[in-house]
Write a protein that holds these residues in place. Structure first.
Motif, PDB file in Angstrom:
ATOM      1  N   ARG A   1       0.605  -0.928  -0.136  1.00 52.19           N
ATOM      2  CA  ARG A   1       0.016   0.412  -0.328  1.00 52.19           C
ATOM      3  C   ARG A   1       0.752   1.556  -0.109  1.00 52.19           C
ATOM      4  N   ALA A   2       2.141   1.146   1.061  1.00 52.13           N
ATOM      5  CA  ALA A   2       2.989   2.374   0.868  1.00 52.13           C
ATOM      6  C   ALA A   2       3.610   2.643  -0.947  1.00 52.13           C
ATOM      7  N   ASP A   3       3.751   1.288  -1.618  1.00 49.39           N
ATOM      8  CA  ASP A   3       4.459   1.577  -2.303  1.00 49.39           C
ATOM      9  C   ASP A   3       3.292   2.648  -3.634  1.00 49.39           C
ATOM     10  N   ALA A   4       2.136   1.613  -3.152  1.00 49.02           N
ATOM     11  CA  ALA A   4       0.539   2.486  -3.923  1.00 49.02           C
ATOM     12  C   ALA A   4       0.885   3.998  -3.947  1.00 49.02           C
ATOM     13  N   ASP A   5       0.245   4.536  -2.623  1.00 56.14           N
ATOM     14  CA  ASP A   5       0.875   5.671  -2.254  1.00 56.14           C
ATOM     15  C   ASP A   5       1.563   7.161  -3.185  1.00 56.14           C
ATOM     16  N   ARG A   6       2.793   5.669  -3.074  1.00 58.43           N
ATOM     17  CA  ARG A   6       3.966   6.707  -3.041  1.00 58.43           C
ATOM     18  C   ARG A   6       4.083   6.615  -4.901  1.00 58.43           C
ATOM     19  N   CYS A   7       3.428   6.278  -5.465  1.00 58.54           N
ATOM     20  CA  CYS A   7       3.374   5.854  -6.534  1.00 58.54           C
ATOM     21  C   CYS A   7       2.269   6.547  -7.829  1.00 58.54           C
ATOM     22  N   ALA A   8       1.269   6.918  -6.819  1.00 59.06           N
ATOM     23  CA  ALA A   8      -0.375   6.897  -7.285  1.00 59.06           C
ATOM     24  C   ALA A   8       0.019   8.094  -8.754  1.00 59.06           C
ATOM     25  N   HIS A   9      -0.855   7.788  -9.747  1.00 62.03           N
ATOM     26  CA  HIS A   9      -0.887   8.884 -10.263  1.00 62.03           C
ATOM     27  C   HIS A   9       0.693   8.499 -11.649  1.00 62.03           C
ATOM     28  N   ALA A  10       1.249   8.191 -11.336  1.00 61.77           N
ATOM     29  CA  ALA A  10       2.624   7.635 -12.120  1.00 61.77           C
ATOM     30  C   ALA A  10       2.799   6.720 -12.901  1.00 61.77           C
ATOM     31  N   GLU A  11       1.172   6.305 -12.464  1.00 59.95           N
ATOM     32  CA  GLU A  11       1.507   5.603 -14.315  1.00 59.95           C
ATOM     33  C   GLU A  11       0.903   6.038 -15.765  1.00 59.95           C
TER      34      GLU A  11
ATOM     35  N   ASN B   1      23.511   2.534 -29.522  1.00 60.90           N
ATOM     36  CA  ASN B   1      22.935   2.185 -27.782  1.00 60.90           C
ATOM     37  C   ASN B   1      22.084   1.441 -27.671  1.00 60.90           C
ATOM     38  N   THR B   2      22.974  -0.331 -26.735  1.00 60.29           N
ATOM     39  CA  THR B   2      22.218  -1.009 -26.661  1.00 60.29           C
ATOM     40  C   THR B   2      22.113  -1.530 -24.503  1.00 60.29           C
ATOM     41  N   THR B   3      22.161  -0.384 -24.523  1.00 60.40           N
ATOM     42  CA  THR B   3      20.924  -0.719 -23.222  1.00 60.40           C
ATOM     43  C   THR B   3      19.270  -1.459 -23.283  1.00 60.40           C
ATOM     44  N   HIS B   4      19.302  -2.502 -21.874  1.00 58.07           N
ATOM     45  CA  HIS B   4      18.785  -3.082 -21.681  1.00 58.07           C
ATOM     46  C   HIS B   4      17.481  -3.756 -23.393  1.00 58.07           C
ATOM     47  N   GLY B   5      18.689  -4.138 -24.298  1.00 57.27           N
ATOM     48  CA  GLY B   5      18.260  -5.017 -25.539  1.00 57.27           C
ATOM     49  C   GLY B   5      17.532  -4.018 -25.690  1.00 57.27           C
ATOM     50  N   TRP B   6      17.257  -2.954 -25.915  1.00 53.49           N
ATOM     51  CA  TRP B   6      16.448  -1.801 -27.158  1.00 53.49           C
ATOM     52  C   TRP B   6      17.152  -1.661 -28.256  1.00 53.49           C
ATOM     53  N   ASN B   7      18.792  -1.792 -28.017  1.00 49.70           N
ATOM     54  CA  ASN B   7      19.006  -1.478 -29.422  1.00 49.70           C
ATOM     55  C   ASN B   7      18.897  -0.160 -30.596  1.00 49.70           C
ATOM     56  N   HIS B   8      18.886   1.043 -29.702  1.00 55.36           N
ATOM     57  CA  HIS B   8      18.014   2.625 -29.977  1.00 55.36           C
ATOM     58  C   HIS B   8      18.564   3.396 -29.716  1.00 55.36           C
ATOM     59  N   ASP B   9      18.724   4.594 -29.924  1.00 59.08           N
ATOM     60  CA  ASP B   9      19.814   5.369 -29.777  1.00 59.08           C
ATOM     61  C   ASP B   9      18.865   6.221 -29.601  1.00 59.08           C
ATOM     62  N   SER B  10      19.178   7.984 -28.053  1.00 61.29           N
ATOM     63  CA  SER B  10      18.030   9.126 -27.961  1.00 61.29           C
ATOM     64  C   SER B  10      17.626   7.954 -26.625  1.00 61.29           C
ATOM     65  N   GLN B  11      18.173   7.401 -26.072  1.00 60.90           N
ATOM     66  CA  GLN B  11      17.241   7.323 -24.283  1.00 60.90           C
ATOM     67  C   GLN B  11      18.012   8.062 -23.440  1.00 60.90           C
ATOM     68  N   PHE B  12      17.010   8.283 -22.753  1.00 55.26           N
ATOM     69  CA  PHE B  12      17.024   8.739 -21.888  1.00 55.26           C
ATOM     70  C   PHE B  12      16.436   8.510 -20.108  1.00 55.26           C
ATOM     71  N   VAL B  13      16.802   8.681 -19.210  1.00 60.99           N
ATOM     72  CA  VAL B  13      16.268   9.405 -17.605  1.00 60.99           C
ATOM     73  C   VAL B  13      15.523   9.556 -17.169  1.00 60.99           C
ATOM     74  N   ILE B  14      13.990   9.736 -16.444  1.00 58.36           N
ATOM     75  CA  ILE B  14      14.345  10.963 -16.431  1.00 58.36           C
ATOM     76  C   ILE B  14      13.545  10.424 -14.744  1.00 58.36           C
ATOM     77  N   ARG B  15      13.887  11.057 -13.329  1.00 57.52           N
ATOM     78  CA  ARG B  15      14.291  10.635 -12.269  1.00 57.52           C
ATOM     79  C   ARG B  15      12.917  11.200 -11.345  1.00 57.52           C
ATOM     80  N   LEU B  16      11.811  11.198 -10.230  1.00 62.39           N
ATOM     81  CA  LEU B  16      10.721  12.027  -9.741  1.00 62.39           C
ATOM     82  C   LEU B  16      11.107  11.644  -8.374  1.00 62.39           C
ATOM     83  N   PRO B  17      11.881  12.336  -7.811  1.00 60.03           N
ATOM     84  CA  PRO B  17      12.226  11.767  -6.437  1.00 60.03           C
ATOM     85  C   PRO B  17      10.572  12.205  -5.691  1.00 60.03           C
ATOM     86  N   GLU B  18      10.598  11.346  -4.430  1.00 65.20           N
ATOM     87  CA  GLU B  18       9.095  11.861  -3.962  1.00 65.20           C
ATOM     88  C   GLU B  18       9.353  12.683  -3.008  1.00 65.20           C
TER      89      GLU B  18
END
Length: 462
Positions: free
Chosen positions: A31-41, A105-122
């Motif tokens: 439930r804590a995870d769900a509360d933390r990530c509410a609407h993230a989907e 860029n082969t990260t994650h097996g995607w074999n696709h460039d223009s990969q990004f990461v976005i991090r959103l702290p609680e």
């Protein structure tokens, strides 16, 4: 592969979102995870062709190494072993990529460039930090040097692989300069997308947006603040690469070094030694030259020459930039800097940088900034982009600082890391851009401290 620690959130289209991702490994939720990530989907990265979101107990490398949400090889060697980083920052991480035709860029097996990461702290402080990778590395290259630290301060964080990566990045694009020009486009694209993602996640746009980067990432900061200033409130540039069509650039100082070093190494030739100094490298840094000759100088000149002058077929050491066709300078001009920054910026560079010599890079860039500011201030009042750019620029020369902090561990008695000073500069930038802005210390050459924790502390005053 990305491994989910709590909840993996589908993207649009759903059929693509989890393809190639281990969607079952270690999946749990509370439930804590769900509360933390509410609407993230419901978060969508504008323009992304693919995205995968995960709700994580820790967005810093203390957690993401174990969960599979970073790639340690991306940041290997960029920080000193004793670097202290924070941990325990829960939140949402979004990995994905924008439409692109290259596949380095082969990260994650995607074999696709223009990969990004976005991090959103609680716990969000209202800010966003955007970075591009140094060198030819990928999107996680700034995880230890930038991401961990700014996440713990409450910032959202976004990083890009620049649209191409690896030692053959030059194979991307149709004409000379295309691959590097894409770096700037991808940084702009991610900044705009990350701002929209932040607004979706927290209900409002970021109050402050900063650019930060090292080496080629520093170049990106400079280019963005010159060309896309409306997107940022300021930036920190560590040892950014300087491109100028009439030089200096790495085509003007690396070939002479490649010619001179073998003679210097084998005989100690005073003439060869002087040629290396004349190319821009600093007396006292000689103990670093063998390593850089082995690892950096030849490869760096070769891969960037393939990008900007692909018709050259001679030896690396024989390359003569000024004898090449005018089309080469036109290609360099496409990616060049002007010094006309339009938002506050702090630059740091080490005097022992044995890849991008300080005298041919940041010393000159600082002169360019001051020259543009002086030119704009003559009789033009306070119009857009005019009000003395030098008044919002600071330049700190770090005595004995090298290009990569990982070498500090081999020479702790001779070098100093740049990272703690980069963090001090970021703190100064925060204060500078606050409503009642506090100006940073004046530009200066900062001596190497005789005592103290050089790996984790830095003062921007002499």
């Amino acid at each position: 592969m990305l491994r989910r620690t709590t909840i993996v959130l589908a993207a649009v289209p759903a059929a693509l979102a989890l393809a190639g991702v281990d969607a079952a490994a270690g999946a749990t939720s509370t439930r804590a995870d769900a509360d933390r990530c509410a609407h993230a989907e419901r978060i969508r990265v504008p323009g992304a062709e693919r995205q995968v979101a995960a709700c994580l107990d820790d967005l810093t490398t203390a957690g993401t190494v174990a969960s599979g949400h970073t790639v340690p090889a991306d940041y290997a060697g960029l920080h000193a072993a004793g670097t202290r980083n924070p941990s325990g920052v829960p939140g949402v991480q979004i990995d994905g990529y924008f439409p692109d035709t290259s596949t380095f860029n082969t990260t994650h097996g995607w074999n696709h460039d223009s990969q990004f990461v976005i991090r959103l702290p609680e716990r969000w402080n209202g800010g966003l930090v955007v970075s591009g990778s140094p060198g030819t590395r990928r999107q996680y290259a700034n995880d230890v040097t930038i991401s961990d630290w700014v996440l713990a301060k409450g910032y959202a964080f976004a990083s890009t692989d620049k649209g191409n990566s690896g030692a053959e990045f030059y194979r991307d694009g149709d004409r000379p300069g295309d691959a590097i020009a894409e770096w700037n486009h991808r940084t702009t694209q991610l900044t705009r997308a990350a701002k929209a993602v932040v607004a979706q996640r927290y209900g409002r746009a970021p109050r402050r947006t900063y650019a930060a980067g090292i080496s080629n990432g520093g170049y990106l900061v400079r280019w963005q603040l010159e060309n896309r200033p409306e997107l940022y409130d300021g930036g920190v540039d560590a040892e950014g690469t300087l491109w100028r069509p009439d030089g200096p650039n790495l085509f003007t100082y690396l070939p002479p070094v490649l010619r001179a070093y073998p003679s210097y190494a084998s005989t100690g030739s005073p003439a060869a030694h002087q040629a290396i100094l004349d190319a821009g490298y600093t007396a006292g840094s000689e103990f670093l030259w063998e390593y850089h000759h082995t690892v950096y100088w030849g490869l760096t000149q070769r891969i960037y020459r393939e990008e900007l002058d692909p018709s050259y077929e001679g030896e690396d050491a024989d390359y003569d930039y000024f004898a090449r066709p005018k089309e080469v300078r036109k290609a360099v001009a496409r990616i060049s800097l002007t010094g006309r920054i339009r938002k506050p910026m702090l630059t740091l560079h080490g005097t022992y940088d044995s890849l991008l010599p300080i005298g041919k890079n940041s010393d000159l860039y600082a002169q360019m900034v001051h020259s543009k500011a002086k030119g704009k201030s003559k009789g033009k009042g306070k119009g857009k982009g005019s009000a003395s750019a030098h008044s919002y620029y600071r330049y700190y020369r770090l005595e004995t600082g090298n290009h990569v902090d990982g070498l500090y561990d081999a020479y702790p008695d001779k070098l100093r890391p740049l990272l703690p000073c980069m963090r001090a500069a970021f703190t100064a930038l925060e204060r500078w851009t606050a409503p009642k802005g506090q100006a940073p210390p004046p530009s200066a050459t900062l001596p190497r401290p005789a005592t103290g924790d050089l790996v984790n502390t830095c003062s921007l005053t002499r």
